[in-house]
Design an enzyme around this catalytic site. Structure first.
Site, PDB file in Angstrom:
ATOM      1  N   ALA A 172       0.800  -1.223   0.000  1.00 30.22           N
ATOM      2  CA  ALA A 172       0.000   0.000   0.000  1.00 30.22           C
ATOM      3  C   ALA A 172       0.828   1.266   0.000  1.00 30.22           C
ATOM      4  CB  ALA A 172      -0.912   0.017   1.237  1.00 30.22           C
ATOM      5  N   CYS A 173       2.140   1.165   0.255  1.00 32.54           N
ATOM      6  CA  CYS A 173       2.936   2.374   0.445  1.00 32.54           C
ATOM      7  C   CYS A 173       4.214   2.312  -0.345  1.00 32.54           C
ATOM      8  CB  CYS A 173       3.256   2.560   1.926  1.00 32.54           C
ATOM      9  SG  CYS A 173       4.345   3.945   2.255  1.00 32.54           S
ATOM     10  N   GLY A 174       4.490   3.377  -1.093  1.00 31.90           N
ATOM     11  CA  GLY A 174       5.671   3.394  -1.928  1.00 31.90           C
ATOM     12  C   GLY A 174       6.886   4.002  -1.281  1.00 31.90           C
ATOM     13  N   CYS A 219       7.669   3.505   2.228  1.00 31.95           N
ATOM     14  CA  CYS A 219       8.046   2.839   3.469  1.00 31.95           C
ATOM     15  C   CYS A 219       9.519   2.466   3.408  1.00 31.95           C
ATOM     16  CB  CYS A 219       7.218   1.564   3.664  1.00 31.95           C
ATOM     17  SG  CYS A 219       5.480   1.861   4.001  1.00 31.95           S
TER      18      CYS A 219
END
Length: 277
Positions: free
Chosen positions: A126-128, A130
């Site tokens: 979900a996160c680019g 992190c």
């Protein structure tokens, strides 16, 4: 094929029990595959090192790794990739080999990967961003020259999400993946990729262009979800001229787009399209 690992597919079958009102049905369903991918980096005179782990939908793994390296600003000016391959280390099982990719650079990276990716930098689907070691690192962008070509006009922008949706084969079967596509100013889709991670889908698009020997810079990047900061960051890094999103942008994504001359569109659905900068 004895002794060879089976390459994971983009979907898996599962048995489900569906309740609709008082009706109960037992049937087979499909889920989007989600598995870890470890990316290692190597260049002349240096041993391979682990730089990133993400949760992804298997398929186009080499593109994902190549695109991520480009978006992270690890390619030195004028340098490129000398190869991308699955790892075959003795300490890996056959299944693990297909979840570990090594990207070989033909020159040392533009910056020391350990400064931002010390140890294991892990990202979810979900996160680019992190795994960045500081706020400053998370907000940094390595950008090429701004796009100077034509941009899609509003009537083309409004059609792009529907065109992207028509190419979402894995979504048709699972309803569980995001998509990204690179398009010309006239609305022609040049490449479309899907993944459980919206940032992974964008990495795959850029990687597809890099591995094909073409520039990832184009008039428009269209995405199936919201326009978060990490997607604007990748669009700017790739050198595209505009980002078209079905969902909303955030304050930081709008600010970054404005700073780098990226045309940012959100809430592009039906006859509606909102341009933020």
């Amino acid at each position: 094929m004895t002794g060879l690992a089976r390459r994971p597919g983009p979907t898996v079958r599962t048995r489900v029990t569906e309740h609709v009102g008082d009706e109960v049905r037992h049937h087979e369903d499909r889920l989007a595959t989600e598995e870890p991918l470890e990316v290692r980096l190597v260049w002349p005179g240096a041993p391979a090192r682990r730089v990133w782990v993400t949760m992804r939908t298997p398929g186009h793994d080499f593109e994902l790794a190549a695109g991520w390296v480009r978006h992270e600003g690890l390619l030195s000016p004028g340098a490129g990739l000398s190869g991308v391959a699955y790892c075959t280390d003795a300490d890996l099982t056959r299944e693990q080999e297909l979840n570990v990719v090594t990207v070989a650079l033909d020159a040392p990276p533009a910056r020391e990967p350990g400064q931002r990716h010390d140890g294991l930098s892990a990202g979810s689907s979900a996160c680019g961003v992190c795994g960045a070691d500081s706020v400053a690192d998370a907000l940094s962008v390595t950008a090429d020259a701004p796009w100077t070509g034509a941009l899609p006009p509003p009537d083309v922008v409004r059609r792009l999400p529907d065109r992207l949706r028509e190419s979402q084969r894995v979504f048709d079967r699972t309803g569980g993946v995001h998509a990204a596509g690179l398009a010309t100013a006239e609305g022609e889709l040049l490449v479309v990729r899907e993944d459980v991670g919206r940032h992974n889908a964008v990495d795959k698009v850029t990687g597809a262009r890099l591995l094909a020997g073409t520039s990832p810079a184009e008039a428009c990047l269209v995405v199936s979800g919201r326009a978060g900061f990490e997607l604007v960051q990748k669009a700017v890094s790739a050198g595209v001229g505009s980002l078209v999103a079905v969902g909303a942008p955030t304050s930081l994504s709008a600010r970054l787009a404005a700073e780098h001359g990226l045309a940012l569109w959100g809430f592009v659905r039906g006859q509606r399209a909102v341009r933020y900068c």
